[in-house]
Design an enzyme around this catalytic site. Sequence first.
Site, PDB file in Angstrom:
ATOM      1  N   ARG A 102     -25.890   9.321   7.804  1.00  0.00           N
ATOM      2  CA  ARG A 102     -25.488   8.367   8.855  1.00  0.00           C
ATOM      3  C   ARG A 102     -26.028   8.901  10.163  1.00  0.00           C
ATOM      4  O   ARG A 102     -25.684  10.010  10.595  1.00  0.00           O
ATOM      5  CB  ARG A 102     -23.964   8.234   8.905  1.00  0.00           C
ATOM      6  CG  ARG A 102     -23.474   7.460  10.099  1.00  0.00           C
ATOM      7  CD  ARG A 102     -22.018   7.074  10.036  1.00  0.00           C
ATOM      8  NE  ARG A 102     -21.795   5.996   9.096  1.00  0.00           N
ATOM      9  CZ  ARG A 102     -20.749   5.152   9.132  1.00  0.00           C
ATOM     10  NH1 ARG A 102     -19.839   5.277  10.071  1.00  0.00           N
ATOM     11  NH2 ARG A 102     -20.617   4.202   8.231  1.00  0.00           N
ATOM     12  N   HIS A 129     -27.085  -1.187   7.587  1.00  0.00           N
ATOM     13  CA  HIS A 129     -25.888  -0.622   6.938  1.00  0.00           C
ATOM     14  C   HIS A 129     -25.825  -1.204   5.518  1.00  0.00           C
ATOM     15  O   HIS A 129     -24.911  -1.965   5.185  1.00  0.00           O
ATOM     16  CB  HIS A 129     -24.645  -0.973   7.755  1.00  0.00           C
ATOM     17  CG  HIS A 129     -23.424  -0.186   7.415  1.00  0.00           C
ATOM     18  ND1 HIS A 129     -23.426   0.837   6.468  1.00  0.00           N
ATOM     19  CD2 HIS A 129     -22.133  -0.253   7.879  1.00  0.00           C
ATOM     20  CE1 HIS A 129     -22.203   1.343   6.395  1.00  0.00           C
ATOM     21  NE2 HIS A 129     -21.417   0.707   7.223  1.00  0.00           N
ATOM     22  N   GLN A 132     -22.588  -1.111   3.161  1.00  0.00           N
ATOM     23  CA  GLN A 132     -21.532  -2.038   3.573  1.00  0.00           C
ATOM     24  C   GLN A 132     -21.753  -3.412   2.950  1.00  0.00           C
ATOM     25  O   GLN A 132     -20.824  -4.044   2.437  1.00  0.00           O
ATOM     26  CB  GLN A 132     -21.537  -2.164   5.113  1.00  0.00           C
ATOM     27  CG  GLN A 132     -20.554  -3.170   5.651  1.00  0.00           C
ATOM     28  CD  GLN A 132     -19.119  -2.749   5.419  1.00  0.00           C
ATOM     29  OE1 GLN A 132     -18.729  -1.647   5.761  1.00  0.00           O
ATOM     30  NE2 GLN A 132     -18.305  -3.625   4.825  1.00  0.00           N
ATOM     31  N   ASP A 223     -18.213  -8.093  13.576  1.00  0.00           N
ATOM     32  CA  ASP A 223     -18.237  -6.636  13.727  1.00  0.00           C
ATOM     33  C   ASP A 223     -18.025  -6.350  15.218  1.00  0.00           C
ATOM     34  O   ASP A 223     -18.071  -7.267  16.052  1.00  0.00           O
ATOM     35  CB  ASP A 223     -19.594  -6.100  13.219  1.00  0.00           C
ATOM     36  CG  ASP A 223     -19.707  -4.582  13.272  1.00  0.00           C
ATOM     37  OD1 ASP A 223     -18.666  -3.900  13.373  1.00  0.00           O
ATOM     38  OD2 ASP A 223     -20.844  -4.066  13.224  1.00  0.00           O
ATOM     39  N   CYS A 263     -16.387  -5.520   8.727  1.00  0.00           N
ATOM     40  CA  CYS A 263     -16.691  -4.238   8.074  1.00  0.00           C
ATOM     41  C   CYS A 263     -15.706  -3.147   8.467  1.00  0.00           C
ATOM     42  O   CYS A 263     -15.582  -2.150   7.759  1.00  0.00           O
ATOM     43  CB  CYS A 263     -18.118  -3.818   8.391  1.00  0.00           C
ATOM     44  SG  CYS A 263     -18.424  -3.657  10.156  1.00  0.00           S
ATOM     45  N   ARG A 291     -15.983  -0.879  -0.971  1.00  0.00           N
ATOM     46  CA  ARG A 291     -16.962   0.158  -0.619  1.00  0.00           C
ATOM     47  C   ARG A 291     -17.010   1.202  -1.741  1.00  0.00           C
ATOM     48  O   ARG A 291     -18.064   1.684  -2.128  1.00  0.00           O
ATOM     49  CB  ARG A 291     -16.580   0.852   0.709  1.00  0.00           C
ATOM     50  CG  ARG A 291     -16.565  -0.041   1.940  1.00  0.00           C
ATOM     51  CD  ARG A 291     -17.957  -0.528   2.311  1.00  0.00           C
ATOM     52  NE  ARG A 291     -18.910   0.551   2.441  1.00  0.00           N
ATOM     53  CZ  ARG A 291     -19.114   1.255   3.570  1.00  0.00           C
ATOM     54  NH1 ARG A 291     -18.453   0.965   4.665  1.00  0.00           N
ATOM     55  NH2 ARG A 291     -20.023   2.221   3.602  1.00  0.00           N
TER      56      ARG A 291
HETATM   57  N1  NVA Z   1     -21.980  -1.849  13.969  1.00  0.00           N
HETATM   58  C1  NVA Z   1     -20.995  -0.805  13.819  1.00  0.00           C
HETATM   59  C2  NVA Z   1     -20.608  -0.671  12.396  1.00  0.00           C
HETATM   60  C3  NVA Z   1     -19.540   0.354  12.124  1.00  0.00           C
HETATM   61  C4  NVA Z   1     -19.211   0.465  10.666  1.00  0.00           C
HETATM   62  C5  NVA Z   1     -21.558   0.493  14.347  1.00  0.00           C
HETATM   63  O1  NVA Z   1     -22.736   0.772  14.092  1.00  0.00           O
HETATM   64  O2  NVA Z   1     -20.841   1.217  15.039  1.00  0.00           O
HETATM   65  N1   CP Z   2     -17.430   0.051   7.741  1.00  0.00           N
HETATM   66  C1   CP Z   2     -17.726   1.361   7.864  1.00  0.00           C
HETATM   67  O1   CP Z   2     -18.857   1.783   7.632  1.00  0.00           O
HETATM   68  O2   CP Z   2     -16.669   2.115   8.265  1.00  0.00           O
HETATM   69  P1   CP Z   2     -16.743   3.647   8.699  1.00  0.00           P
HETATM   70  O3   CP Z   2     -17.510   3.696   9.989  1.00  0.00           O
HETATM   71  O4   CP Z   2     -15.304   4.043   8.862  1.00  0.00           O
HETATM   72  O5   CP Z   2     -17.444   4.425   7.625  1.00  0.00           O
END
Ligand code: NVA
Ligand code: CP
Length: 306
Positions: A102, A129, A132, A223, A263, A291
């Site tokens: 990540r 992502h 997800q 989101d 999400c 998930r």
């Molecule tokens: N768009 C959000 C998704 C979090 C799961 C982010 O990247 O922070």
């Molecule tokens: N939806 C998701 O990816 O959640 P986290 O950021 O908690 O992993």
Amino acid sequence: MVALTGRDLLGLGDLSSTELLELLSMATLLKSQKLTLHSNKVLGLLFSKASTRTRVSFTVAMYQLGGQVIDLHPNVTQVSRGEPVQDTARVLDRYLDVLAIRTFAQQELVTFAHYAKIPVINALTDLEHPCQILADLLTIREVFSDLTGLTLTYVGDGNNVANSLMLGCALAGMNVRIAFPQGYAPNQDIVEKARAIAGDKTEVMLTHDPVIGAKNAHILYTDVWASMGQESEADNRLPIFQPYQISQDLLSLADPQAIVLHCLPAHRGEEITDEVIEGSQSKVWDQAENRLHAQKALLASILGAS
Ligand code: NVA
Ligand code: CP
């Protein structure tokens, strides 16, 4: 079982339609059946951003498959002290069997995958992502049985989740609409890629009008308005994104059987109202649970299990 032996998942476009649908079927099976990895395998989690769901669901998935996990937070590795990606990748490759990353730049993930021979999984970048969206499609299929011809409308920021949703819906034979404020469009290359996948079978629609987007949709999805790394923009974005909130009024325009997905984590009162996320059409908790099942299917098909 779908065989993705040794494959990377850097974006959802790495999967064919058939592979995606087979993964979803396998995830459904894994809700009631146990699979065990062919030999003891170790997953590394290298997360430069916060995570609850992705971190825990990957960890539990690996444990339930009989494998192990090492949480490689950048602060406790030499990554935070600037060890180059190409060096870290070649070293981790010698210890681990699979690596979920990540991070911010998609290019960092691509570089990792280039230098590491082991499979690399995108656990969220600024661009995509994909894990997800596997869980999202699984959740939608559980409600509607067949994904073909459904319409999913994403309302909000054209971010990583929106980008992967466009690819996922196109691969699954669904229509997808992205309703976003001017200046916050999804990635143009991914729009074109999704349209190429959709061909003349389904539609990838971009609009600035959430009402047009929501009309008769089967799934409303949102989101956060400011993603991780964009915290300093959050206050400025509030008035821009306010018309893009999923409220009961917006939901009333959708199909009467429509479901609502997010999400998570959610900001109640911003991109979604408390009433909607807690309401009867919300499937966000099933979505979060999925998930685990979706990623278990992914890990089993990459690493080999029976
Ligand atoms: N768009 C959000 C998704 C979090 C799961 C982010 O990247 O922070
Ligand atoms: N939806 C998701 O990816 O959640 P986290 O950021 O908690 O992993």
